[in-house]
Design an enzyme around this catalytic site. Structure first.
Site, PDB file in Angstrom:
ATOM      1  N   ASN A 244       0.834  -1.213   0.000  1.00 24.41           N
ATOM      2  CA  ASN A 244       0.000   0.000   0.000  1.00 24.41           C
ATOM      3  C   ASN A 244       0.864   1.256   0.000  1.00 24.41           C
ATOM      4  OD1 ASN A 244      -2.608   1.170  -0.002  1.00 24.41           O
ATOM      5  ND2 ASN A 244      -2.385   1.679   2.173  1.00 24.41           N
TER       6      ASN A 244
ATOM      7  N   SER B 234      -5.240   1.301  17.340  1.00 23.08           N
ATOM      8  CA  SER B 234      -6.236   2.241  16.831  1.00 23.08           C
ATOM      9  C   SER B 234      -7.348   2.443  17.848  1.00 23.08           C
ATOM     10  CB  SER B 234      -6.825   1.647  15.547  1.00 23.08           C
ATOM     11  OG  SER B 234      -7.985   2.321  15.179  1.00 23.08           O
ATOM     12  N   ALA B 235      -7.985   3.584  17.775  1.00 24.00           N
ATOM     13  CA  ALA B 235      -9.164   3.846  18.610  1.00 24.00           C
ATOM     14  C   ALA B 235     -10.279   2.863  18.296  1.00 24.00           C
ATOM     15  CB  ALA B 235      -9.642   5.274  18.371  1.00 24.00           C
TER      16      ALA B 235
ATOM     17  N   TYR C 222     -10.713  -5.657  10.584  1.00 25.35           N
ATOM     18  CA  TYR C 222      -9.551  -4.783  10.799  1.00 25.35           C
ATOM     19  C   TYR C 222      -9.411  -4.458  12.291  1.00 25.35           C
ATOM     20  CZ  TYR C 222      -6.918  -0.456  11.261  1.00 25.35           C
ATOM     21  OH  TYR C 222      -6.026   0.499  11.688  1.00 25.35           O
TER      22      TYR C 222
ATOM     23  N   LYS D 140      -6.344  -5.466  15.284  1.00 28.10           N
ATOM     24  CA  LYS D 140      -5.630  -4.580  16.228  1.00 28.10           C
ATOM     25  C   LYS D 140      -5.835  -5.073  17.659  1.00 28.10           C
ATOM     26  CE  LYS D 140      -3.839  -1.813  13.280  1.00 28.10           C
ATOM     27  NZ  LYS D 140      -2.406  -1.889  13.038  1.00 28.10           N
TER      28      LYS D 140
ATOM     29  N   PHE E 294      -6.067   8.080  17.076  1.00 27.10           N
ATOM     30  CA  PHE E 294      -7.430   8.506  16.737  1.00 27.10           C
ATOM     31  C   PHE E 294      -7.447   8.768  15.219  1.00 27.10           C
ATOM     32  CE2 PHE E 294     -10.114   8.164  20.438  1.00 27.10           C
ATOM     33  CZ  PHE E 294      -9.190   7.533  21.251  1.00 27.10           C
TER      34      PHE E 294
HETATM   35  P1  NAD Z   1      -0.262   2.681   5.211  1.00 33.86           P
HETATM   36  O1  NAD Z   1      -1.022   1.642   4.479  1.00 33.86           O
HETATM   37  O2  NAD Z   1       0.043   3.944   4.530  1.00 33.86           O
HETATM   38  O3  NAD Z   1       1.102   2.058   5.780  1.00 33.86           O
HETATM   39  C1  NAD Z   1       1.228   0.715   6.150  1.00 33.86           C
HETATM   40  C2  NAD Z   1       2.438   0.167   5.405  1.00 33.86           C
HETATM   41  O4  NAD Z   1       2.617  -1.207   5.747  1.00 33.86           O
HETATM   42  C3  NAD Z   1       2.265   0.237   3.888  1.00 33.86           C
HETATM   43  O5  NAD Z   1       3.375   0.922   3.336  1.00 33.86           O
HETATM   44  C4  NAD Z   1       2.226  -1.218   3.439  1.00 33.86           C
HETATM   45  O6  NAD Z   1       2.808  -1.398   2.178  1.00 33.86           O
HETATM   46  C5  NAD Z   1       2.984  -1.899   4.566  1.00 33.86           C
HETATM   47  N1  NAD Z   1       2.645  -3.318   4.799  1.00 33.86           N
HETATM   48  C6  NAD Z   1       1.435  -3.863   5.006  1.00 33.86           C
HETATM   49  N2  NAD Z   1       1.565  -5.189   5.227  1.00 33.86           N
HETATM   50  C7  NAD Z   1       2.893  -5.471   5.161  1.00 33.86           C
HETATM   51  C8  NAD Z   1       3.657  -6.655   5.307  1.00 33.86           C
HETATM   52  N3  NAD Z   1       3.080  -7.827   5.572  1.00 33.86           N
HETATM   53  N4  NAD Z   1       4.992  -6.572   5.165  1.00 33.86           N
HETATM   54  C9  NAD Z   1       5.602  -5.396   4.885  1.00 33.86           C
HETATM   55  N5  NAD Z   1       4.931  -4.239   4.756  1.00 33.86           N
HETATM   56  C10 NAD Z   1       3.588  -4.278   4.883  1.00 33.86           C
HETATM   57  O7  NAD Z   1      -1.066   2.964   6.573  1.00 33.86           O
HETATM   58  P2  NAD Z   1      -0.766   4.051   7.673  1.00 33.86           P
HETATM   59  O8  NAD Z   1      -1.907   4.985   7.696  1.00 33.86           O
HETATM   60  O9  NAD Z   1       0.601   4.575   7.556  1.00 33.86           O
HETATM   61  O10 NAD Z   1      -0.884   3.149   8.964  1.00 33.86           O
HETATM   62  C11 NAD Z   1       0.231   2.591   9.619  1.00 33.86           C
HETATM   63  C12 NAD Z   1      -0.281   1.699  10.751  1.00 33.86           C
HETATM   64  O11 NAD Z   1      -1.089   2.467  11.613  1.00 33.86           O
HETATM   65  C13 NAD Z   1      -1.146   0.550  10.243  1.00 33.86           C
HETATM   66  O12 NAD Z   1      -0.856  -0.602  11.009  1.00 33.86           O
HETATM   67  C14 NAD Z   1      -2.549   1.033  10.517  1.00 33.86           C
HETATM   68  O13 NAD Z   1      -3.448  -0.021  10.734  1.00 33.86           O
HETATM   69  C15 NAD Z   1      -2.350   1.849  11.794  1.00 33.86           C
HETATM   70  N6  NAD Z   1      -3.374   2.867  11.963  1.00 33.86           N
HETATM   71  C16 NAD Z   1      -3.578   3.792  10.976  1.00 33.86           C
HETATM   72  C17 NAD Z   1      -4.584   4.744  11.133  1.00 33.86           C
HETATM   73  C18 NAD Z   1      -4.848   5.763  10.070  1.00 33.86           C
HETATM   74  O14 NAD Z   1      -5.883   6.395  10.099  1.00 33.86           O
HETATM   75  N7  NAD Z   1      -3.964   5.984   9.114  1.00 33.86           N
HETATM   76  C19 NAD Z   1      -5.358   4.765  12.303  1.00 33.86           C
HETATM   77  C20 NAD Z   1      -5.105   3.813  13.291  1.00 33.86           C
HETATM   78  C21 NAD Z   1      -4.105   2.863  13.123  1.00 33.86           C
HETATM   79  C1  UD1 Z   2     -12.103   5.026  10.056  1.00 35.06           C
HETATM   80  C2  UD1 Z   2     -12.288   3.581  10.418  1.00 35.06           C
HETATM   81  C3  UD1 Z   2     -11.365   3.250  11.583  1.00 35.06           C
HETATM   82  C4  UD1 Z   2      -9.918   3.578  11.213  1.00 35.06           C
HETATM   83  C5  UD1 Z   2      -9.852   5.047  10.799  1.00 35.06           C
HETATM   84  C6  UD1 Z   2      -8.487   5.387  10.292  1.00 35.06           C
HETATM   85  C7  UD1 Z   2     -14.609   3.009   9.823  1.00 35.06           C
HETATM   86  C8  UD1 Z   2     -15.959   2.649  10.352  1.00 35.06           C
HETATM   87  N1  UD1 Z   2     -13.680   3.322  10.775  1.00 35.06           N
HETATM   88  O1  UD1 Z   2     -12.463   5.826  11.170  1.00 35.06           O
HETATM   89  O2  UD1 Z   2     -11.447   1.872  11.881  1.00 35.06           O
HETATM   90  O3  UD1 Z   2      -9.046   3.347  12.307  1.00 35.06           O
HETATM   91  O4  UD1 Z   2     -10.774   5.291   9.725  1.00 35.06           O
HETATM   92  O5  UD1 Z   2      -8.399   6.771  10.103  1.00 35.06           O
HETATM   93  O6  UD1 Z   2     -14.369   3.008   8.649  1.00 35.06           O
HETATM   94  N2  UD1 Z   2     -17.175  10.787   6.570  1.00 35.06           N
HETATM   95  C9  UD1 Z   2     -18.041  11.407   5.697  1.00 35.06           C
HETATM   96  N3  UD1 Z   2     -17.803  11.298   4.360  1.00 35.06           N
HETATM   97  C10 UD1 Z   2     -16.734  10.589   3.860  1.00 35.06           C
HETATM   98  C11 UD1 Z   2     -15.850   9.963   4.759  1.00 35.06           C
HETATM   99  C12 UD1 Z   2     -16.111  10.078   6.113  1.00 35.06           C
HETATM  100  O7  UD1 Z   2     -19.004  12.031   6.109  1.00 35.06           O
HETATM  101  O8  UD1 Z   2     -16.576  10.514   2.621  1.00 35.06           O
HETATM  102  C13 UD1 Z   2     -17.387  10.957   8.020  1.00 35.06           C
HETATM  103  C14 UD1 Z   2     -17.580   9.663   8.794  1.00 35.06           C
HETATM  104  O9  UD1 Z   2     -18.946   9.326   8.837  1.00 35.06           O
HETATM  105  C15 UD1 Z   2     -17.014  10.051  10.164  1.00 35.06           C
HETATM  106  C16 UD1 Z   2     -15.902  11.050   9.838  1.00 35.06           C
HETATM  107  O10 UD1 Z   2     -16.201  11.538   8.534  1.00 35.06           O
HETATM  108  O11 UD1 Z   2     -17.992  10.731  10.926  1.00 35.06           O
HETATM  109  C17 UD1 Z   2     -14.515  10.433   9.816  1.00 35.06           C
HETATM  110  O12 UD1 Z   2     -14.516   9.296   8.954  1.00 35.06           O
HETATM  111  P1  UD1 Z   2     -13.171   8.531   8.552  1.00 35.06           P
HETATM  112  O13 UD1 Z   2     -12.155   9.511   8.105  1.00 35.06           O
HETATM  113  O14 UD1 Z   2     -13.537   7.437   7.612  1.00 35.06           O
HETATM  114  O15 UD1 Z   2     -12.645   7.939   9.922  1.00 35.06           O
HETATM  115  P2  UD1 Z   2     -13.418   7.028  11.004  1.00 35.06           P
HETATM  116  O16 UD1 Z   2     -14.704   6.528  10.491  1.00 35.06           O
HETATM  117  O17 UD1 Z   2     -13.430   7.760  12.284  1.00 35.06           O
END
Ligand code: NAD
Ligand code: UD1
Length: 338
Positions: free
Chosen positions: A35, A124-125, A149, A153, A178
């Site tokens: 990704n 994650s939250a 997902y 976590k 968050f």
């Molecule tokens: P991202 O997809 O941009 O980064 C994750 C990276 O992990 C990617 O570059 C992907 O290629 C790599 N990857 C996945 N599986 C792999 C594997 N088996 N071996 C090697 N590389 C692998 O996502 P992100 O937003 O940077 O998130 C990073 C971490 O934080 C993730 O574990 C995600 O679940 C967690 N997280 C993200 C959010 C968010 O909103 N972005 C929120 C809560 C938790």
């Molecule tokens: C989502 C994931 C959560 C993950 C997080 C990562 C779901 C149910 N939850 O959280 O597991 O850890 O992303 O950042 O998918 N919204 C709109 N229009 C859109 C997109 C979102 O109105 O096109 C609203 C949603 O209803 C929510 C808020 O924006 O109220 C945030 O949404 P989003 O960015 O997808 O994050 P979460 O749902 O909080």
């Protein structure tokens, strides 16, 4: 100190590596680019002027992990590699469990074999149950996850906790993020979704670019002041600095420690759209449609524990996040391929 960062080419990983390099840590990183793109890594090296070892590999490959841990003396691991698309996890549960759990298990086994005992895990939250009072503290109820997902976590947190119990001097930080938004202020690093973004901020940014005619707002009838959902949006650079604070903390605190990384401030969908419009001068067309299944009305962090114990708190404003997102999006219309 040398830090091994898994998922280092991803959205959060790139920002974590930049902050680690900035603060003088040595970095070794790995990613299989499922990704993300190699150009993200090249940009980190170019922008920081620092070379570091990067391995294109699957974290489930224990042979490669053993080679890396033999070649480098690693002090701490930051484990960010994982699949994170909620909808995709519902369609492909086995793929999500296999990737997210097996990578964590391989990593912990290799760490144990090489006596590496500190790990920061990106949780994650989403692990919190939907039946909690707001704001969520680290003691709020977890479980009842509504998608695979979220369960990955939850399960990884449990695996890490169980392993910490048997490992002498093991130190584990479970960081519950968050809603990370924003981009690096250089404009060179940011979120680069593969397909149509599921999350709010990248969708707003791509709508501003003209990729979509309008933003669908999922629900205008929640029990919130303006009827739209409320979340705790944290700037990705503040989040990255939270990882650096957690590494410091682990050096003095064995055992398992859990921290919410958020701002403690709730922001509604309409408030975020308005902040983006005010920061960029671009107006976003929007339509309120039905609620998205599984969404909560409100999800906000209590961040007192992180402030107290990590001496960390978010500093950047919503305006910073909107401005930085737009700088990244407008100068990189095709993400890292731009
Ligand atoms: P991202 O997809 O941009 O980064 C994750 C990276 O992990 C990617 O570059 C992907 O290629 C790599 N990857 C996945 N599986 C792999 C594997 N088996 N071996 C090697 N590389 C692998 O996502 P992100 O937003 O940077 O998130 C990073 C971490 O934080 C993730 O574990 C995600 O679940 C967690 N997280 C993200 C959010 C968010 O909103 N972005 C929120 C809560 C938790
Ligand atoms: C989502 C994931 C959560 C993950 C997080 C990562 C779901 C149910 N939850 O959280 O597991 O850890 O992303 O950042 O998918 N919204 C709109 N229009 C859109 C997109 C979102 O109105 O096109 C609203 C949603 O209803 C929510 C808020 O924006 O109220 C945030 O949404 P989003 O960015 O997808 O994050 P979460 O749902 O909080």
């Amino acid at each position: 100190m040398t830090i091994f960062v898994t998922g280092g080419a991803g959205y959060i990983g790139t920002h974590v590596i930049l902050e680690l390099l900035e603060q003088g840590y040595a970095v070794v990183a790995a990613d299989n680019f499922v990704n993300s793109k190699p150009s993200a890594v090249a940009r980190i090296k170019q922008h920081s002027g620092i070379d570091f070892s990067f391995y294109e590999m699957d974290i489930r490959d224990s042979g490669r992990l053993n080679e890396i841990f033999t070649a480098h003396c690693i002090d701490c691991v930051v484990h960010l590699a994982g699949l994170k698309a909620v909808g995709e996890s519902v369609e492909q549960p086995l793929g999500y469990y296999a990737n997210n759990l097996d990578s964590t298990i391989s990593l912990l086994s290799a760490m144990r074999a090489h006596e590496i005992n500190k790990i920061v895990f990106s949780s994650s939250a989403t692990v919190y149950s939907g039946n909690n009072e707001m704001p969520l503290t680290e003691e709020s109820r977890i479980g009842d996850c509504i998608n695979p997902y979220g369960w990955t976590k939850f399960m990884c947190e449990q695996i890490l906790t169980d392993c910490a119990r048997i490992g002498d001097g093991c130190a584990v930080a479970l960081l519950r993020y968050f809603n990370p938004i924003g981009a690096h202020e250089s404009g060179l690093f940011g979120e680069d979704p593969r397909d149509t973004p599921n999350n709010l901020m990248p969708f707003i940014a791509q709508t501003a670019m003209g990729k979509f005619s309008h933003l669908n707002i999922y629900g205008g009838d929640y029990e919130t002041p303006d009827g739209t959902g409320i979340r705790d949006y944290i700037h990705v650079v503040d989040l990255a600095l939270g990882h650096v604070a957690a590494i410091h903390y682990l050096c003095k605190h064995p055992g398992v420690s859990t921290f919410n990384l958020g701002t403690g401030r709730g922001v509604s969908v309409l408030e975020l759209v308005t902040a983006f419009e005010q920061s960029t001068g671009i107006s976003i067309s929007k339509k309120i449609i039905a609620r998205r299944p599984g969404d909560l009305a409100i999800c906000v962090a209590d961040v007192e524990k992180a402030k107290r114990e990590l001496s960390w708190e978010s500093k950047k404003s919503l305006h910073d996040a909107c401005t930085d997102t737009w700088r990244w999006q407008s100068t990189n219309p095709n993400g890292y391929d731009s």
